[in-house]
Motif scaffolding. Sequence first.
Motif, PDB file in Angstrom:
ATOM      1  N   ARG A   1       0.709  -1.058  -0.012  1.00  0.00           N
ATOM      2  CA  ARG A   1      -0.035  -0.062  -0.021  1.00  0.00           C
ATOM      3  C   ARG A   1       0.774   1.147   0.174  1.00  0.00           C
ATOM      4  O   ARG A   1       0.435   2.281  -0.388  1.00  0.00           O
ATOM      5  CB  ARG A   1      -0.928  -0.191   1.250  1.00  0.00           C
ATOM      6  CG  ARG A   1      -2.048  -0.790   0.961  1.00  0.00           C
ATOM      7  CD  ARG A   1      -3.064  -0.648   2.153  1.00  0.00           C
ATOM      8  NE  ARG A   1      -4.258  -1.255   1.999  1.00  0.00           N
ATOM      9  CZ  ARG A   1      -5.025  -1.947   3.057  1.00  0.00           C
ATOM     10  NH1 ARG A   1      -4.466  -2.088   4.054  1.00  0.00           N
ATOM     11  NH2 ARG A   1      -5.825  -3.093   2.702  1.00  0.00           N
ATOM     12  N   LYS A   2       2.027   1.281   0.649  1.00  0.00           N
ATOM     13  CA  LYS A   2       2.923   2.346   0.660  1.00  0.00           C
ATOM     14  C   LYS A   2       3.466   2.864  -0.815  1.00  0.00           C
ATOM     15  O   LYS A   2       3.884   4.028  -0.864  1.00  0.00           O
ATOM     16  CB  LYS A   2       4.180   1.855   1.660  1.00  0.00           C
ATOM     17  CG  LYS A   2       3.834   2.158   2.971  1.00  0.00           C
ATOM     18  CD  LYS A   2       4.975   1.413   3.622  1.00  0.00           C
ATOM     19  CE  LYS A   2       4.680   1.306   5.036  1.00  0.00           C
ATOM     20  NZ  LYS A   2       5.997   0.926   5.941  1.00  0.00           N
ATOM     21  N   HIS A   3       3.080   1.800  -1.767  1.00  0.00           N
ATOM     22  CA  HIS A   3       3.652   2.236  -3.272  1.00  0.00           C
ATOM     23  C   HIS A   3       2.483   2.579  -4.051  1.00  0.00           C
ATOM     24  O   HIS A   3       2.787   2.640  -5.289  1.00  0.00           O
ATOM     25  CB  HIS A   3       4.418   1.011  -3.865  1.00  0.00           C
ATOM     26  CG  HIS A   3       5.658   0.673  -2.883  1.00  0.00           C
ATOM     27  ND1 HIS A   3       7.081   1.419  -2.868  1.00  0.00           N
ATOM     28  CD2 HIS A   3       5.888  -0.324  -2.017  1.00  0.00           C
ATOM     29  CE1 HIS A   3       7.717   0.915  -2.226  1.00  0.00           C
ATOM     30  NE2 HIS A   3       7.298  -0.123  -1.455  1.00  0.00           N
ATOM     31  N   GLY A   4       1.413   2.589  -3.541  1.00  0.00           N
ATOM     32  CA  GLY A   4       0.039   3.049  -4.500  1.00  0.00           C
ATOM     33  C   GLY A   4      -1.112   1.800  -4.070  1.00  0.00           C
ATOM     34  O   GLY A   4      -0.934   1.057  -3.030  1.00  0.00           O
ATOM     35  N   ARG A   5      -1.958   1.692  -5.026  1.00  0.00           N
ATOM     36  CA  ARG A   5      -2.969   1.030  -5.108  1.00  0.00           C
ATOM     37  C   ARG A   5      -2.236  -0.476  -5.198  1.00  0.00           C
ATOM     38  O   ARG A   5      -1.567  -0.853  -6.170  1.00  0.00           O
ATOM     39  CB  ARG A   5      -4.138   1.035  -6.103  1.00  0.00           C
ATOM     40  CG  ARG A   5      -4.739   2.360  -5.947  1.00  0.00           C
ATOM     41  CD  ARG A   5      -6.047   2.430  -6.844  1.00  0.00           C
ATOM     42  NE  ARG A   5      -6.763   1.516  -7.208  1.00  0.00           N
ATOM     43  CZ  ARG A   5      -7.126   0.534  -8.327  1.00  0.00           C
ATOM     44  NH1 ARG A   5      -6.809   1.469  -9.476  1.00  0.00           N
ATOM     45  NH2 ARG A   5      -7.720  -0.226  -8.366  1.00  0.00           N
ATOM     46  N   ILE A   6      -2.721  -1.464  -4.493  1.00  0.00           N
ATOM     47  CA  ILE A   6      -2.095  -2.787  -4.554  1.00  0.00           C
ATOM     48  C   ILE A   6      -2.298  -3.345  -5.897  1.00  0.00           C
ATOM     49  O   ILE A   6      -1.287  -4.024  -6.309  1.00  0.00           O
ATOM     50  CB  ILE A   6      -2.913  -3.657  -3.365  1.00  0.00           C
ATOM     51  CG1 ILE A   6      -2.629  -3.322  -1.983  1.00  0.00           C
ATOM     52  CG2 ILE A   6      -2.543  -5.274  -3.550  1.00  0.00           C
ATOM     53  CD1 ILE A   6      -3.105  -3.808  -0.772  1.00  0.00           C
TER      54      ILE A   6
END
Length: 73
Positions: free
Chosen positions: A17-22
Motif C-alpha cells: 500500500r505504501k507504493h500505491g494501489r495494491i
Amino acid sequence: MTIISVRISEKDKSALRKHGRISSVIKEAIAMYLDSQQSKKTIKRLKELQKTDSASTTASEDVSLIRQDRGRQ
C-alpha cells in the motif's frame, strides 16, 4: 480480463500500500517480472549465437549496441 487472487500477510499488504494501489503495484511487478524473463531469454540466445558464430562482441556489448540503435529511431 483475468482475475487472480493471492493471499499475502498483513505486513506485505501494508508494505504494498505504501507504493500505491495494491492492484497497480502487483500489475507493475508482474510486467517487470515478465520483461526480466524475456531479457534473460534474449541474453541466453545471444550467448548461444555467439558460440556458433564466434562473434567478437560480448552479450553486454550487443545489448548496448541494440539500445544505441533504438535510441536513434
